[in-house]
Design a protein around this motif. Sequence first.
Motif, PDB file in Angstrom:
ATOM      1  N   ILE A 178       0.859  -1.183   0.000  1.00 38.04           N
ATOM      2  CA  ILE A 178       0.000   0.000   0.000  1.00 38.04           C
ATOM      3  C   ILE A 178       0.893   1.229   0.000  1.00 38.04           C
ATOM      4  N   SER A 179       0.692   2.105  -0.985  1.00 39.63           N
ATOM      5  CA  SER A 179       1.512   3.300  -1.108  1.00 39.63           C
ATOM      6  C   SER A 179       0.624   4.494  -1.427  1.00 39.63           C
ATOM      7  N   GLU A 180       0.833   5.580  -0.692  1.00 42.60           N
ATOM      8  CA  GLU A 180       0.086   6.816  -0.893  1.00 42.60           C
ATOM      9  C   GLU A 180      -1.428   6.570  -0.885  1.00 42.60           C
ATOM     10  N   LYS A 181      -1.871   5.805   0.097  1.00 41.77           N
ATOM     11  CA  LYS A 181      -3.291   5.516   0.331  1.00 41.77           C
ATOM     12  C   LYS A 181      -3.947   4.797  -0.842  1.00 41.77           C
ATOM     13  N   ARG A 182      -3.158   3.971  -1.544  1.00 39.57           N
ATOM     14  CA  ARG A 182      -3.692   3.168  -2.639  1.00 39.57           C
ATOM     15  C   ARG A 182      -3.087   1.778  -2.590  1.00 39.57           C
ATOM     16  N   LEU A 183      -3.883   0.787  -3.036  1.00 36.71           N
ATOM     17  CA  LEU A 183      -3.360  -0.565  -3.188  1.00 36.71           C
ATOM     18  C   LEU A 183      -2.476  -0.558  -4.424  1.00 36.71           C
ATOM     19  N   CYS A 184      -1.174  -0.599  -4.212  1.00 39.06           N
ATOM     20  CA  CYS A 184      -0.225  -0.359  -5.307  1.00 39.06           C
ATOM     21  C   CYS A 184       0.077  -1.628  -6.104  1.00 39.06           C
ATOM     22  N   ALA A 185       0.482  -2.701  -5.423  1.00 35.96           N
ATOM     23  CA  ALA A 185       0.860  -3.937  -6.122  1.00 35.96           C
ATOM     24  C   ALA A 185       0.665  -5.122  -5.194  1.00 35.96           C
ATOM     25  N   ALA A 186       0.411  -6.287  -5.794  1.00 41.32           N
ATOM     26  CA  ALA A 186       0.217  -7.527  -5.030  1.00 41.32           C
ATOM     27  C   ALA A 186       1.159  -8.605  -5.569  1.00 41.32           C
ATOM     28  N   GLY A 187       1.336  -9.651  -4.766  1.00 39.65           N
ATOM     29  CA  GLY A 187       2.243 -10.725  -5.157  1.00 39.65           C
ATOM     30  C   GLY A 187       3.698 -10.313  -5.104  1.00 39.65           C
ATOM     31  N   CYS A 188       4.015  -9.326  -4.278  1.00 40.20           N
ATOM     32  CA  CYS A 188       5.382  -8.792  -4.199  1.00 40.20           C
ATOM     33  C   CYS A 188       6.270  -9.700  -3.341  1.00 40.20           C
ATOM     34  N   ILE A 189       7.535  -9.729  -3.682  1.00 42.68           N
ATOM     35  CA  ILE A 189       8.525 -10.541  -2.964  1.00 42.68           C
ATOM     36  C   ILE A 189       9.291  -9.638  -2.001  1.00 42.68           C
ATOM     37  N   LEU A 190       9.356 -10.042  -0.741  1.00 44.60           N
ATOM     38  CA  LEU A 190      10.024  -9.253   0.289  1.00 44.60           C
ATOM     39  C   LEU A 190      11.329  -9.902   0.715  1.00 44.60           C
ATOM     40  N   PRO A 191      12.275  -9.109   1.210  1.00 42.66           N
ATOM     41  CA  PRO A 191      13.503  -9.690   1.767  1.00 42.66           C
ATOM     42  C   PRO A 191      13.197 -10.426   3.064  1.00 42.66           C
ATOM     43  N   VAL A 192      13.759 -11.599   3.223  1.00 43.64           N
ATOM     44  CA  VAL A 192      13.496 -12.423   4.406  1.00 43.64           C
ATOM     45  C   VAL A 192      14.540 -12.128   5.476  1.00 43.64           C
ATOM     46  N   SER A 193      14.091 -11.921   6.699  1.00 37.95           N
ATOM     47  CA  SER A 193      15.010 -11.651   7.807  1.00 37.95           C
ATOM     48  C   SER A 193      15.787 -12.909   8.178  1.00 37.95           C
ATOM     49  N   HIS A 194      17.068 -12.725   8.490  1.00 42.08           N
ATOM     50  CA  HIS A 194      17.913 -13.831   8.934  1.00 42.08           C
ATOM     51  C   HIS A 194      18.172 -13.780  10.439  1.00 42.08           C
ATOM     52  N   THR A 195      17.389 -12.979  11.149  1.00 43.61           N
ATOM     53  CA  THR A 195      17.517 -12.914  12.605  1.00 43.61           C
ATOM     54  C   THR A 195      17.248 -14.286  13.211  1.00 43.61           C
ATOM     55  N   VAL A 196      18.140 -14.723  14.093  1.00 42.40           N
ATOM     56  CA  VAL A 196      18.068 -16.095  14.603  1.00 42.40           C
ATOM     57  C   VAL A 196      17.126 -16.248  15.789  1.00 42.40           C
ATOM     58  N   ASP A 197      16.751 -15.153  16.437  1.00 37.00           N
ATOM     59  CA  ASP A 197      15.934 -15.274  17.649  1.00 37.00           C
ATOM     60  C   ASP A 197      14.439 -15.074  17.386  1.00 37.00           C
ATOM     61  N   ILE A 198      13.996 -15.284  16.139  1.00 33.95           N
ATOM     62  CA  ILE A 198      12.565 -15.247  15.846  1.00 33.95           C
ATOM     63  C   ILE A 198      11.911 -16.504  16.414  1.00 33.95           C
ATOM     64  N   PRO A 199      10.776 -16.380  17.111  1.00 32.08           N
ATOM     65  CA  PRO A 199      10.097 -17.569  17.649  1.00 32.08           C
ATOM     66  C   PRO A 199       9.844 -18.618  16.569  1.00 32.08           C
ATOM     67  N   LYS A 200      10.034 -19.878  16.910  1.00 36.33           N
ATOM     68  CA  LYS A 200       9.939 -20.961  15.934  1.00 36.33           C
ATOM     69  C   LYS A 200       8.531 -21.126  15.359  1.00 36.33           C
ATOM     70  N   GLU A 201       7.522 -20.713  16.109  1.00 33.50           N
ATOM     71  CA  GLU A 201       6.152 -20.881  15.616  1.00 33.50           C
ATOM     72  C   GLU A 201       5.800 -19.889  14.511  1.00 33.50           C
ATOM     73  N   LEU A 202       6.652 -18.880  14.289  1.00 34.91           N
ATOM     74  CA  LEU A 202       6.400 -17.899  13.242  1.00 34.91           C
ATOM     75  C   LEU A 202       6.991 -18.398  11.925  1.00 34.91           C
ATOM     76  N   GLY A 203       6.200 -18.271  10.863  1.00 39.45           N
ATOM     77  CA  GLY A 203       6.597 -18.837   9.582  1.00 39.45           C
ATOM     78  C   GLY A 203       7.268 -17.843   8.653  1.00 39.45           C
ATOM     79  N   LEU A 204       7.255 -18.193   7.354  1.00 39.66           N
ATOM     80  CA  LEU A 204       7.953 -17.404   6.342  1.00 39.66           C
ATOM     81  C   LEU A 204       7.345 -16.017   6.180  1.00 39.66           C
ATOM     82  N   ARG A 205       6.016 -15.901   6.295  1.00 34.69           N
ATOM     83  CA  ARG A 205       5.392 -14.583   6.183  1.00 34.69           C
ATOM     84  C   ARG A 205       5.914 -13.639   7.267  1.00 34.69           C
ATOM     85  N   HIS A 206       6.056 -14.151   8.476  1.00 30.75           N
ATOM     86  CA  HIS A 206       6.560 -13.319   9.565  1.00 30.75           C
ATOM     87  C   HIS A 206       8.017 -12.924   9.327  1.00 30.75           C
ATOM     88  N   ARG A 207       8.815 -13.850   8.793  1.00 29.11           N
ATOM     89  CA  ARG A 207      10.207 -13.526   8.495  1.00 29.11           C
ATOM     90  C   ARG A 207      10.300 -12.460   7.405  1.00 29.11           C
TER      91      ARG A 207
END
Length: 259
Positions: A178-207
């Motif tokens: 969402i950019s400038e109060k509009r739905l800008c684009a969908a199906g976008c690929i995000l950088p995945v965090s490599h932080t090691v202390d993320i709770p194990k129950e959180l999946g790829l979307r959370h990362r």
Amino acid sequence: MFEFGIKDIVDILLVAMMLYYSYRLMRESRSLNVFIGIMLFILVWLFVSQILEMRLLGSIMDKLVSVGVIALIILFQEEIRKFFYNVGAQQHFRKLTRFFHRGDQRKNEVDKETIMPIVMACMNMARRKEGALIVIERDAPLSEVIKTGDVIDANINQRLIENIFFKNSPLHDGALVISEKRLCAAGCILPVSHTVDIPKELGLRHRAALGISQESDAIAIVCSEETGRISTAINGNFRLRLSAEELESILTKELSKQL
């Protein structure tokens, strides 16, 4: 005679802070072993050239250091970019920028018509346990992320958001930007965090949500497909198990900070 004064103390403290910040940055990006190797090489170089005064070996290592600076910039370009972004993202720098742009910017008012469709869509998707990842752009542009998805360019609409993340939709696996109060684009690929202390129950979307919040000032909202819970990632920090009221409060507060 060597004189040790306040300037030297400040010099040592600044170098120590720089090394500590570099250590944290390398640890988060899983480059800690490389950082340790670089520090060991610098110590050996100083020992050989300054203490033992080996001119031949010292000159060879001097050449390696001069070339190595360029190699390090290429190798750690993402970490360097993140470092300068974090420096510029500090609140006092943001206030200074706001001061210089005060004359040509209108007051940014956060209205319910922007927030409530997002909140209601998230609540409905969470109730049906439909996975969703929504990213709200703020000051830092997300043009590179937007390029990875399909352009929508539509008004913020609750039903449209829910349809994008419907399980049979071809865009439901990516992120909605969402950019400038509009739905800008969908199906976008995000950088995945490599932080090691993320709770194990959180999946790829959370990362992915944490990753974009670490690399920009964007607000990331996650609806868990497994638990049906809503979370946010802002400035590299999670807020988990949110109610509709809490999500609305967070969005109102954070969006009001925009320049």
